[in-house]
Design an enzyme around this catalytic site. Sequence first.
Site, PDB file in Angstrom:
ATOM      1  N   LYS A  32      -2.452 -32.981 -29.389  1.00 44.10           N
ATOM      2  CA  LYS A  32      -3.523 -32.304 -28.649  1.00 44.10           C
ATOM      3  C   LYS A  32      -3.767 -33.025 -27.322  1.00 44.10           C
ATOM      4  O   LYS A  32      -4.113 -34.213 -27.309  1.00 44.10           O
ATOM      5  CB  LYS A  32      -4.823 -32.277 -29.476  1.00 44.10           C
ATOM      6  CG  LYS A  32      -5.954 -31.528 -28.765  1.00 44.10           C
ATOM      7  CD  LYS A  32      -7.143 -31.294 -29.685  1.00 44.10           C
ATOM      8  CE  LYS A  32      -8.066 -32.480 -29.793  1.00 44.10           C
ATOM      9  NZ  LYS A  32      -8.829 -32.753 -28.557  1.00 44.10           N
ATOM     10  N   ASP A  59      -5.848 -28.424 -25.036  1.00 39.86           N
ATOM     11  CA  ASP A  59      -7.275 -28.260 -25.365  1.00 39.86           C
ATOM     12  C   ASP A  59      -8.099 -28.320 -24.078  1.00 39.86           C
ATOM     13  O   ASP A  59      -8.797 -29.299 -23.817  1.00 39.86           O
ATOM     14  CB  ASP A  59      -7.673 -29.383 -26.344  1.00 39.86           C
ATOM     15  CG  ASP A  59      -9.116 -29.313 -26.780  1.00 39.86           C
ATOM     16  OD1 ASP A  59      -9.734 -28.235 -26.679  1.00 39.86           O
ATOM     17  OD2 ASP A  59      -9.632 -30.360 -27.239  1.00 39.86           O
ATOM     18  N   LYS A  61     -10.078 -25.554 -23.058  1.00 41.45           N
ATOM     19  CA  LYS A  61     -11.275 -24.712 -23.268  1.00 41.45           C
ATOM     20  C   LYS A  61     -11.657 -23.932 -22.011  1.00 41.45           C
ATOM     21  O   LYS A  61     -12.744 -24.103 -21.453  1.00 41.45           O
ATOM     22  CB  LYS A  61     -12.467 -25.578 -23.711  1.00 41.45           C
ATOM     23  CG  LYS A  61     -12.228 -26.367 -24.990  1.00 41.45           C
ATOM     24  CD  LYS A  61     -13.515 -27.030 -25.457  1.00 41.45           C
ATOM     25  CE  LYS A  61     -13.329 -27.880 -26.697  1.00 41.45           C
ATOM     26  NZ  LYS A  61     -12.561 -29.124 -26.469  1.00 41.45           N
ATOM     27  N   ASP A  64     -14.261 -18.888 -17.582  1.00 41.91           N
ATOM     28  CA  ASP A  64     -14.405 -18.506 -16.168  1.00 41.91           C
ATOM     29  C   ASP A  64     -14.367 -16.992 -16.113  1.00 41.91           C
ATOM     30  O   ASP A  64     -14.428 -16.335 -17.167  1.00 41.91           O
ATOM     31  CB  ASP A  64     -13.253 -19.149 -15.354  1.00 41.91           C
ATOM     32  CG  ASP A  64     -13.653 -19.448 -13.912  1.00 41.91           C
ATOM     33  OD1 ASP A  64     -14.202 -18.547 -13.256  1.00 41.91           O
ATOM     34  OD2 ASP A  64     -13.402 -20.568 -13.447  1.00 41.91           O
ATOM     35  N   THR A 123     -19.691 -28.489 -31.596  1.00 44.30           N
ATOM     36  CA  THR A 123     -20.467 -29.164 -32.647  1.00 44.30           C
ATOM     37  C   THR A 123     -21.443 -30.188 -32.058  1.00 44.30           C
ATOM     38  O   THR A 123     -22.350 -30.635 -32.739  1.00 44.30           O
ATOM     39  CB  THR A 123     -19.544 -29.861 -33.669  1.00 44.30           C
ATOM     40  OG1 THR A 123     -18.579 -30.609 -32.948  1.00 44.30           O
ATOM     41  CG2 THR A 123     -18.846 -28.846 -34.555  1.00 44.30           C
ATOM     42  N   ARG A 214      -8.458 -40.878 -34.382  1.00 46.70           N
ATOM     43  CA  ARG A 214      -8.632 -42.300 -34.683  1.00 46.70           C
ATOM     44  C   ARG A 214      -8.197 -42.763 -36.073  1.00 46.70           C
ATOM     45  O   ARG A 214      -7.731 -43.906 -36.201  1.00 46.70           O
ATOM     46  CB  ARG A 214     -10.078 -42.704 -34.382  1.00 46.70           C
ATOM     47  CG  ARG A 214     -10.342 -42.761 -32.877  1.00 46.70           C
ATOM     48  CD  ARG A 214     -11.801 -42.703 -32.533  1.00 46.70           C
ATOM     49  NE  ARG A 214     -12.365 -41.397 -32.846  1.00 46.70           N
ATOM     50  CZ  ARG A 214     -13.635 -41.071 -32.647  1.00 46.70           C
ATOM     51  NH1 ARG A 214     -14.466 -41.958 -32.136  1.00 46.70           N
ATOM     52  NH2 ARG A 214     -14.069 -39.864 -32.942  1.00 46.70           N
TER      53      ARG A 214
HETATM   54  O1  C5P Z   1     -10.524 -39.407 -33.435  1.00 45.82           O
HETATM   55  P1  C5P Z   1     -10.952 -38.128 -34.076  1.00 45.82           P
HETATM   56  O2  C5P Z   1     -10.154 -37.782 -35.329  1.00 45.82           O
HETATM   57  O3  C5P Z   1     -12.444 -38.054 -34.308  1.00 45.82           O
HETATM   58  O4  C5P Z   1     -10.572 -37.018 -32.995  1.00 45.82           O
HETATM   59  C1  C5P Z   1     -10.909 -35.684 -33.168  1.00 45.82           C
HETATM   60  C2  C5P Z   1     -10.508 -34.884 -31.966  1.00 45.82           C
HETATM   61  O5  C5P Z   1     -10.991 -33.545 -32.127  1.00 45.82           O
HETATM   62  C3  C5P Z   1     -11.090 -35.396 -30.637  1.00 45.82           C
HETATM   63  O6  C5P Z   1     -10.137 -35.093 -29.617  1.00 45.82           O
HETATM   64  C4  C5P Z   1     -12.332 -34.566 -30.468  1.00 45.82           C
HETATM   65  O7  C5P Z   1     -12.694 -34.392 -29.131  1.00 45.82           O
HETATM   66  C5  C5P Z   1     -11.902 -33.229 -31.094  1.00 45.82           C
HETATM   67  N1  C5P Z   1     -13.000 -32.402 -31.599  1.00 45.82           N
HETATM   68  C6  C5P Z   1     -13.917 -32.848 -32.533  1.00 45.82           C
HETATM   69  N2  C5P Z   1     -14.928 -32.028 -32.957  1.00 45.82           N
HETATM   70  C7  C5P Z   1     -15.021 -30.796 -32.488  1.00 45.82           C
HETATM   71  C8  C5P Z   1     -14.109 -30.316 -31.555  1.00 45.82           C
HETATM   72  C9  C5P Z   1     -13.095 -31.157 -31.126  1.00 45.82           C
HETATM   73  O8  C5P Z   1     -13.819 -33.974 -33.002  1.00 45.82           O
HETATM   74  N3  C5P Z   1     -15.981 -30.008 -32.940  1.00 45.82           N
END
Ligand code: C5P
Length: 238
Positions: A32, A59, A61, A64, A123, A214
């Site tokens: 992503k 990603d 998003k 416009d 979220t 992560r």
């Molecule tokens: O490190 P982690 O597993 O938390 O990363 C989750 C990824 O998904 C990040 O790039 C975050 O911005 C994205 N994301 C999220 N929650 C959402 C939409 C996108 O964690 N509701």
Amino acid sequence: MKERLIFALDVDSYDEAQQWVRILADEVGMFKVGKQLFTRCGPQVVKMIRDAGGGVFLDLKYHDIPNTVAKASVEAARMGVQMFNVHALGGGKMMRTMIEEVNAATIQEGLPLPIVLAVTILTSSSQDDLREVGIELPVERMVPRLAALAQHNGLHGVVASAQELPLIRQSCGDDFVVVTPGVRPATADRDDQQRVMTPGEAIAAGADYLVVGRPISKADDPVMAARAIVKEMTEAVA
Ligand code: C5P
């Protein structure tokens, strides 16, 4: 099952992105690429991932006027991304115009059609945040409403938290793609994620793809962490 695992490439340099792609190209289906990395590195980061055999979830998003989103989306398809997204709050006309132009361009130019997703309500938005911009409906009504609007206008799926999965499945059925972030193996740190599900739970709840950052990037052994997640996903449907 590994095709359904998406690694969040949340890094800020081309070199770091390339290192992760080298390490994980055989372990995950897609990478992503978000606003930070794309703004810094541009299409060359997409090319690097594709050259390494990885799929790309772009990603960005888009939100416009219909013509601008449609033109940007056609460029995303031309870059060869496997998945990209737009904000459903851009409206039905924006989504319909966009998908029509992407469909036409892919047919005309012989390109694969990417999976086009909508983002419903971020979220990070609380009910108060929504009220501030004039949205009075509760989040749990806005999410399925926007998902249904996206589906009605030809989009292929949504990005949604695991908690929202039942609402989305109820309003859009089983053939609508749901991509789910906020996933944490039972043993991993939650970081800043509030409501998490394990990979197995999210797949069992009906997620089509999982976005994980992560728990893989911070693991002592990222390859083993990715493999453990894929194993858990596989066992959830066995
Ligand atoms: O490190 P982690 O597993 O938390 O990363 C989750 C990824 O998904 C990040 O790039 C975050 O911005 C994205 N994301 C999220 N929650 C959402 C939409 C996108 O964690 N509701």
